[in-house]
Design an enzyme around this catalytic site. Sequence first.
Site, PDB file in Angstrom:
ATOM      1  CB  SER A  62       0.450  -7.134   1.868  1.00  0.00           C
ATOM      2  OG  SER A  62       0.323  -7.787   0.628  1.00  0.00           O
ATOM      3  CB  SER A 120      -0.564  -9.724  -1.944  1.00  0.00           C
ATOM      4  OG  SER A 120      -0.111  -8.489  -2.438  1.00  0.00           O
ATOM      5  CE  LYS A 152       3.632  -8.468  -1.095  1.00  0.00           C
ATOM      6  NZ  LYS A 152       2.441  -7.999  -1.787  1.00  0.00           N
TER       7      LYS A 152
END
Length: 370
Positions: A136, A81, A84
């Site tokens: 997240s 993640s 991101k």
Amino acid sequence: MWTKLVPVTALIASVSLTGGTAYAAPTTPVGGEALGSRGLVTPEGVKEPPKTQATSYVIADADTGEVLAAKDPHGRFLPASTLKTLTALTLIPKLDKDRKIRPSENACNQEGTAVGLSVKATYKIDDLFRALMMSSGNDAAMALAETNGGVAKTMSDMNALAKRLQAYDTVAKTPSGLDKPGQSSSAYDLALIARAGLANPAFRGYISTKTSKFPAPKGYYEISNHNKLLWRYKGMIGVKNGWTSKALGSFVGAASRDGHTIVVSIMRHEGYFWDEVAKLLDWGFSVRGKVQPVGRLVDPLSEVQAVPRSSAPPASKVTPAAQPPLLDTAASKQTDSTRTIGSVVIGGGLLFGLIWLGFGIRRRRRRSGS
């Protein structure tokens, strides 16, 4: 002196994934020659950075771009993640934060970490960015990508921005960072992307928010930031952590003290990394402005620029990597744990190796990451 191992990203010409501007990749490691090492690269005259279980890391001065220390900075790994950060940096300028949308069933049903989107609720784009960077939310990532015109367009936009930032180790295949064959980033690129994000006020606002109310079909509920150092580390600005069962732990974070900002990125950590990251940040603050940097975080390119050759500062000492050089085993021995791309010179010729993790992965929710 250092042992030079040039990452494959420095040897292969890069082309635009959007069909627009093409950027030719440099012939030396981005950020400086010393950063081509797969081992530990540290400045002379100071103690080495604190030990960490991370396979790869970068400690840099976000203000000057100076890389203070690194370990296998251009090693390519699954980003989880932390990708991101690129999703947010790409889409914040493209989407009106006050626009309201209803997410699709596809977005609401994304596997892994989710903020809990519902097809029955209406959300502002601003809400989705908070869900993306605080909680997240893989569901928020998909909803944003769909609002931007779809996953294919968003991947094209993200990869185009990565090239403009000179983040050549980064290939985005999903907006959330969930593992997919061909997806990759590096500790160097995560630091580069985070530094660019820190210059964006909206990005900085999302990553530094600790708690916030989030819309529900009826009313609101509270979400909190997954970055534990926001509560524990003096001057922590934030950024992003990630984990999947294949990528293991990854993190990129920035903190500010006495008017100076240090960024630390780590990849492929097998355990609890928060205390180690705090110590790496402390080390960065203790040496910044006092040592010769081992490299630098490069500036973004304009749309008409070619990639300049990177020049190395007169570095430092380089500790050989514990892991072997790339492609030292035959392709027949590749396994699901293989997570790098590399090259090796054989008989004066260049053998390119592409070793990708994740073919035929059958993903289950409980193994998906944040």
